[in-house]
Design a protein around this motif. Structure first.
Motif, PDB file in Angstrom:
ATOM      1  N   ARG A 170      57.802   1.965   2.555  1.00 15.38           N
ATOM      2  CA  ARG A 170      56.564   2.114   3.121  1.00 15.38           C
ATOM      3  C   ARG A 170      56.305   0.745   3.995  1.00 15.38           C
ATOM      4  O   ARG A 170      55.622   0.099   4.983  1.00 15.38           O
ATOM      5  CB  ARG A 170      55.444   2.702   2.642  1.00 15.38           C
ATOM      6  N   ALA A 171      55.737  -0.063   2.307  1.00 13.13           N
ATOM      7  CA  ALA A 171      54.934  -1.805   3.533  1.00 13.13           C
ATOM      8  C   ALA A 171      55.925  -2.366   4.049  1.00 13.13           C
ATOM      9  O   ALA A 171      55.086  -3.116   4.654  1.00 13.13           O
ATOM     10  CB  ALA A 171      54.438  -1.693   1.652  1.00 13.13           C
ATOM     11  N   THR A 172      57.182  -2.607   4.072  1.00 12.53           N
ATOM     12  CA  THR A 172      57.642  -3.048   4.563  1.00 12.53           C
ATOM     13  C   THR A 172      58.477  -2.903   6.000  1.00 12.53           C
ATOM     14  O   THR A 172      57.940  -3.624   7.116  1.00 12.53           O
ATOM     15  CB  THR A 172      59.437  -4.058   3.610  1.00 12.53           C
ATOM     16  N   ALA A 173      59.066  -1.592   5.805  1.00 17.51           N
ATOM     17  CA  ALA A 173      59.338  -0.881   6.965  1.00 17.51           C
ATOM     18  C   ALA A 173      58.931  -0.589   8.034  1.00 17.51           C
ATOM     19  O   ALA A 173      58.788  -0.613   9.509  1.00 17.51           O
ATOM     20  CB  ALA A 173      60.831  -0.612   6.774  1.00 17.51           C
ATOM     21  N   PHE A 174      57.321   0.716   7.079  1.00 22.36           N
ATOM     22  CA  PHE A 174      57.281   1.088   8.107  1.00 22.36           C
ATOM     23  C   PHE A 174      55.466   1.353   7.355  1.00 22.36           C
ATOM     24  O   PHE A 174      54.906   1.730   7.066  1.00 22.36           O
ATOM     25  CB  PHE A 174      57.637   2.673   7.848  1.00 22.36           C
ATOM     26  N   PRO A 175      54.730  -0.284   8.797  1.00 18.86           N
ATOM     27  CA  PRO A 175      52.871  -0.459   7.685  1.00 18.86           C
ATOM     28  C   PRO A 175      52.596   0.596   8.661  1.00 18.86           C
ATOM     29  O   PRO A 175      51.442   0.442   8.167  1.00 18.86           O
ATOM     30  CB  PRO A 175      52.907  -1.918   8.250  1.00 18.86           C
ATOM     31  N   ASN A 176      52.559   1.491  10.272  1.00 16.73           N
ATOM     32  CA  ASN A 176      52.389   1.847  10.550  1.00 16.73           C
ATOM     33  C   ASN A 176      52.616   3.477  11.246  1.00 16.73           C
ATOM     34  O   ASN A 176      51.929   4.225  11.422  1.00 16.73           O
ATOM     35  CB  ASN A 176      51.424   1.431  12.432  1.00 16.73           C
ATOM     36  N   ALA A 177      52.935   3.957   9.160  1.00 18.49           N
ATOM     37  CA  ALA A 177      53.258   5.239   9.743  1.00 18.49           C
ATOM     38  C   ALA A 177      52.792   5.911   8.761  1.00 18.49           C
ATOM     39  O   ALA A 177      52.034   5.828   7.952  1.00 18.49           O
ATOM     40  CB  ALA A 177      55.192   4.676   9.031  1.00 18.49           C
ATOM     41  N   TYR A 178      52.429   7.842   8.964  1.00 19.30           N
ATOM     42  CA  TYR A 178      52.031   8.559   8.341  1.00 19.30           C
ATOM     43  C   TYR A 178      53.567   9.210   7.666  1.00 19.30           C
ATOM     44  O   TYR A 178      54.329  10.044   8.544  1.00 19.30           O
ATOM     45  CB  TYR A 178      51.109   9.167   9.169  1.00 19.30           C
ATOM     46  N   PHE A 179      53.178   9.981   6.440  1.00 14.28           N
ATOM     47  CA  PHE A 179      53.982  10.222   6.056  1.00 14.28           C
ATOM     48  C   PHE A 179      53.321  11.127   4.858  1.00 14.28           C
ATOM     49  O   PHE A 179      53.689  10.544   3.394  1.00 14.28           O
ATOM     50  CB  PHE A 179      55.491   9.461   4.836  1.00 14.28           C
ATOM     51  N   TYR A 193      57.975  17.993   4.774  1.00 19.44           N
ATOM     52  CA  TYR A 193      56.906  16.940   5.356  1.00 19.44           C
ATOM     53  C   TYR A 193      56.909  16.269   6.586  1.00 19.44           C
ATOM     54  O   TYR A 193      57.452  16.874   7.296  1.00 19.44           O
ATOM     55  CB  TYR A 193      57.497  15.506   4.180  1.00 19.44           C
ATOM     56  N   ILE A 194      56.013  15.251   7.483  1.00 24.35           N
ATOM     57  CA  ILE A 194      55.429  14.918   8.631  1.00 24.35           C
ATOM     58  C   ILE A 194      55.561  13.279   8.786  1.00 24.35           C
ATOM     59  O   ILE A 194      54.872  13.275   8.028  1.00 24.35           O
ATOM     60  CB  ILE A 194      54.120  15.489   9.072  1.00 24.35           C
ATOM     61  N   PHE A 195      55.324  13.112   9.517  1.00 22.37           N
ATOM     62  CA  PHE A 195      56.294  11.894   9.378  1.00 22.37           C
ATOM     63  C   PHE A 195      56.073  11.568  10.794  1.00 22.37           C
ATOM     64  O   PHE A 195      56.248  11.974  12.216  1.00 22.37           O
ATOM     65  CB  PHE A 195      57.747  11.454   9.710  1.00 22.37           C
ATOM     66  N   LYS A 196      54.713  10.131  11.578  1.00 24.46           N
ATOM     67  CA  LYS A 196      54.725   9.743  12.567  1.00 24.46           C
ATOM     68  C   LYS A 196      54.094   8.659  12.343  1.00 24.46           C
ATOM     69  O   LYS A 196      54.152   8.095  11.690  1.00 24.46           O
ATOM     70  CB  LYS A 196      52.808  10.194  12.761  1.00 24.46           C
ATOM     71  N   HIS A 201      48.982  -0.906  19.331  1.00 26.26           N
ATOM     72  CA  HIS A 201      48.118  -0.648  20.185  1.00 26.26           C
ATOM     73  C   HIS A 201      47.050   0.924  19.821  1.00 26.26           C
ATOM     74  O   HIS A 201      46.533   1.317  20.417  1.00 26.26           O
ATOM     75  CB  HIS A 201      48.139  -0.486  22.204  1.00 26.26           C
ATOM     76  N   GLY A 202      48.372   0.909  19.514  1.00 29.79           N
ATOM     77  CA  GLY A 202      47.536   2.723  18.799  1.00 29.79           C
ATOM     78  C   GLY A 202      48.314   3.868  19.306  1.00 29.79           C
ATOM     79  O   GLY A 202      47.636   5.353  19.188  1.00 29.79           O
ATOM     80  N   THR A 203      49.281   3.483  20.111  1.00 29.60           N
ATOM     81  CA  THR A 203      49.768   4.947  20.617  1.00 29.60           C
ATOM     82  C   THR A 203      50.427   5.358  20.104  1.00 29.60           C
ATOM     83  O   THR A 203      51.220   4.946  19.901  1.00 29.60           O
ATOM     84  CB  THR A 203      50.230   4.099  22.653  1.00 29.60           C
ATOM     85  N   PRO A 281      68.262   6.662   6.867  1.00 31.45           N
ATOM     86  CA  PRO A 281      68.943   5.728   8.019  1.00 31.45           C
ATOM     87  C   PRO A 281      68.166   6.579   8.990  1.00 31.45           C
ATOM     88  O   PRO A 281      68.237   6.680  10.241  1.00 31.45           O
ATOM     89  CB  PRO A 281      70.358   5.786   7.509  1.00 31.45           C
ATOM     90  N   MET A 282      68.273   8.382   9.020  1.00 29.35           N
ATOM     91  CA  MET A 282      68.080   8.730   9.478  1.00 29.35           C
ATOM     92  C   MET A 282      66.444   8.399  10.692  1.00 29.35           C
ATOM     93  O   MET A 282      66.434   8.429  11.757  1.00 29.35           O
ATOM     94  CB  MET A 282      68.179  10.189   9.719  1.00 29.35           C
ATOM     95  N   ILE A 283      64.930   8.365   9.551  1.00 27.59           N
ATOM     96  CA  ILE A 283      64.560   8.022  10.129  1.00 27.59           C
ATOM     97  C   ILE A 283      64.019   6.269  10.944  1.00 27.59           C
ATOM     98  O   ILE A 283      63.841   6.593  12.151  1.00 27.59           O
ATOM     99  CB  ILE A 283      62.871   7.752   8.868  1.00 27.59           C
ATOM    100  N   THR A 284      64.886   5.924  10.457  1.00 34.02           N
ATOM    101  CA  THR A 284      65.299   4.488  11.002  1.00 34.02           C
ATOM    102  C   THR A 284      65.665   4.038  12.649  1.00 34.02           C
ATOM    103  O   THR A 284      65.843   4.124  13.499  1.00 34.02           O
ATOM    104  CB  THR A 284      66.039   3.359  10.513  1.00 34.02           C
ATOM    105  N   LEU A 285      67.000   5.134  12.740  1.00 31.25           N
ATOM    106  CA  LEU A 285      68.352   5.385  13.627  1.00 31.25           C
ATOM    107  C   LEU A 285      67.190   6.647  14.929  1.00 31.25           C
ATOM    108  O   LEU A 285      66.623   5.277  15.782  1.00 31.25           O
ATOM    109  CB  LEU A 285      68.413   6.506  13.991  1.00 31.25           C
ATOM    110  N   LEU A 286      65.865   8.185  14.702  1.00 34.25           N
ATOM    111  CA  LEU A 286      64.901   8.556  15.219  1.00 34.25           C
ATOM    112  C   LEU A 286      63.875   6.959  15.912  1.00 34.25           C
ATOM    113  O   LEU A 286      63.683   6.839  17.344  1.00 34.25           O
ATOM    114  CB  LEU A 286      64.506   9.466  14.676  1.00 34.25           C
ATOM    115  N   ARG A 287      63.249   6.263  14.994  1.00 33.69           N
ATOM    116  CA  ARG A 287      61.794   5.451  15.181  1.00 33.69           C
ATOM    117  C   ARG A 287      62.623   3.840  15.628  1.00 33.69           C
ATOM    118  O   ARG A 287      62.088   3.864  17.185  1.00 33.69           O
ATOM    119  CB  ARG A 287      61.676   4.885  13.788  1.00 33.69           C
TER     120      ARG A 287
END
Length: 400
Positions: A170-179, A193-196, A201-203, A281-287
Motif C-alpha cells: 500500500r505505502a509504495t504502490a498504492f499511496p492514494n488508494a482506498y481498500f 472489499y472495495i478498491f478505489k 488532483h483528487g479525481t 497483478p489484477m489490481i495493477t493491470l486494471l489500475r
C-alpha cells in the motif's frame, strides 16, 4: 660403234651395238656422278654435323652458364625467402603471442566460470529443493488448517491473505488508494472489499468490487465460480464500482482458472475471475489501464476545451460577422435611401430652379413689356381710352 664386250665378273663376252654401248657408257657416267655426288654430300653432311656440334657445344656452354646463373639466383631467392619466412614467423609469433595469452586466459576464465556455474547450479538446486520442501510442508499445514476450519473461517482466511498482500504494497504502490471491507448491506447484500483510487488532483479514476471465495477440501457440496458472478455483479452495481473481481480457490482442478486471469465480460460487464496469486497483478493491470484511460480522457478533455474555445471564438466571430453584415445591410439600405432622397431632392430642386429660371425669364419679359408700355400703345385702336387720356392730360396741364 659395234663390237664385243666382256663382263669383268663372269668373263662372258657380249656383242653390243653402238646404241647399247652408248647406253652402258651413260650408265657408267651416271654412276660415277652419283658416287661423286654422294661423296660430296657426305662431306657436306660431315661439315654440317661438325658445325652443328660446335653450335650445340656453344649453346650448351651458354645454357650451362645461364643455368649456373639461374641456380645462383634461385639460391639467393631461396635465402631471401627463408629469411622472409623467418621474419614472418617471428612477426606472426609476436602478433599471436598476446592472442594466445588471451585465449589461455579466457580458457582459464571459462573453466572458472564453468566451475562457478556448476557451484551456482548446485546451490540453486539445493535452494529451490529446500524451498519446494518448505512449500510442500506449508501446503500440508494449510491443508490441515483448512480441514479444521469451517467454510466461513476458510473464506475469512483468504480475505485476510489478500488484505495482507495489499497492505504490504500500500505505502509504495498504492499511496492514494482506498481498500477496505464492504460493510454496507443496505442493498440487501455486500461484497468483501472495495478498491478505489484517485489521481493527484483528487479525481477518482478506478473502482473495483472484490469477492473472495474458498472452501475446505472436505466440504461436501462443491461450489463453482459461476454461482457467485450474478450476485457479485449486483453488488458492484449497487456500490457504483466499475470493475468486479472474484478471487477464488474454487474448482481447483479447472485449468481455465489455473492458467491465469479469466475474463467473464461476455457474461457480465468488466467481470474477472483470478486465483489469489493474481490478486495484486489484477489490481495493477486494471489500475494501469485506468490511468492510461484517464490520461487519454484528460488529453481529450483538454483538446475538447481547446475545441470549445475555438468554437466559441468561431461563434463570436460568426456572430460579429452576422451583426456587422446586418448593420452593414441596414446602413447600406439607409444610405441608398438617403442617396435616392438626395437625388430626388436634387431633381426637385432642379425642377424648382428651372421653374424659377422660367419665372425670372417671364419677369424679365414682363418687365421688358412693362418698360415698353406707353399711353400711346395702350390707346392705340381704342378711341375711348385715347379720349379719356387726352382729357386727363388736359386737366393735368390746367392744374399745372
Amino acid at each position: 660403234m659395234a663390237g664385243d664386250v666382256t663382263c669383268p665378273h663372269c668373263d662372258k663376252t657380249f656383242e653390243m651395238d653402238a646404241a647399247g654401248y652408248a647406253d652402258i657408257s651413260k650408265q657408267i657416267r651416271d654412276a660415277e656422278f652419283e658416287k661423286s655426288l654422294n661423296e660430296r654430300l657426305a662431306l657436306e653432311d660431315e661439315k654440317h654435323r661438325m658445325e652443328i656440334q660446335v653450335v650445340e657445344a656453344k649453346i650448351i656452354e651458354e645454357k650451362t652458364k645461364e643455368f649456373t646463373d639461374k641456380e645462383k639466383q634461385i639460391q639467393r631467392l631461396k635465402g631471401e625467402l627463408n629469411s622472409f619466412e623467418m621474419k614472418a614467423q617471428l612477426a606472426v609469433k609476436e602478433a599471436t603471442a598476446p592472442l594466445e595469452l588471451e585465449i589461455t586466459t579466457l580458457g582459464h576464465k571459462i573453466e572458472s566460470a564453468d566451475s562457478e556455474k556448476s557451484l551456482l547450479k548446485q546451490s540453486l538446486e539445493d535452494k529451490y529443493r529446500t524451498q519446494i520442501e518448505d512449500r510442500d510442508q506449508a501446503i500440508e499445514r494449510l491443508r490441515d488448517l483448512k480441514a479444521r476450519l469451517s467454510t466461513k473461517m476458510v473464506g475469512e482466511t483468504l480475505e485476510l491473505h489478500c488484505e495482507n498482500q495489499f497492505n504490504t504494497l500500500r505505502a509504495t504502490a498504492f499511496p492514494n488508494a482506498y481498500f477496505e471491507k464492504d460493510n454496507d448491506a443496505s442493498a440487501g447484500s455486500k461484497g468483501d472489499y472495495i478498491f478505489k483510487e484517485e489521481d493527484e488532483h483528487g479525481t477518482p479514476f478506478i473502482s473495483i468490487m472484490f469477492e473472495m471465495k474458498n472452501e475446505g477440501d472436505t466440504t461436501a457440496t462443491k461450489k463453482k465460480n459461476e454461482d457467485f458472478l450474478k450476485q457479485l455483479d449486483k453488488d458492484r452495481n449497487s456500490k457504483n464500482c466499475e470493475y468486479a473481481v472474484l478471487v477464488s480457490l474454487l474448482e481447483s482442478d479447472n485449468d481455465l482458472y489455473n492458467n491465469g486471469i479469466v475474463d467473464k465480460s461476455h457474461r457480465y460487464p468488466k467481470m474477472y475471475v483470478v486465483r489469489p496469486q493474481f490478486f495484486i497483478p489484477m489490481i495493477t493491470l486494471l489500475r494501469n489501464a485506468a490511468m492510461n484511460s484517464l490520461q487519454v480522457r484528460n488529453e481529450l478533455a483538454f483538446i475538447k476545451s481547446q475545441n470549445v474555445d475555438i468554437e466559441n471564438f468561431e461563434s463570436e466571430l460568426n456572430e460579429f460577422q452576422s451583426g456587422f453584415s446586418r448593420n452593414y445591410d441596414l446602413a447600406s439600405r439607409q444610405f441608398s435611401e438617403a442617396i435616392d432622397r438626395i437625388d430626388k431632392s436634387i431633381e426637385q430642386l432642379n425642377k424648382v430652379k428651372d421653374n424659377l429660371l422660367k419665372s425670372g425669364n417671364n419677369y424679365r419679359l414682363a418687365n421688358d413689356k412693362a418698360q415698353d408700355l406707353s399711353i400711346k400703345k395702350l390707346t392705340r385702336n381704342n378711341p375711348t381710352m385715347k379720349e379719356k387720356f387726352a382729357e386727363l392730360n388736359d386737366t393735368e396741364y390746367e392744374d399745372i
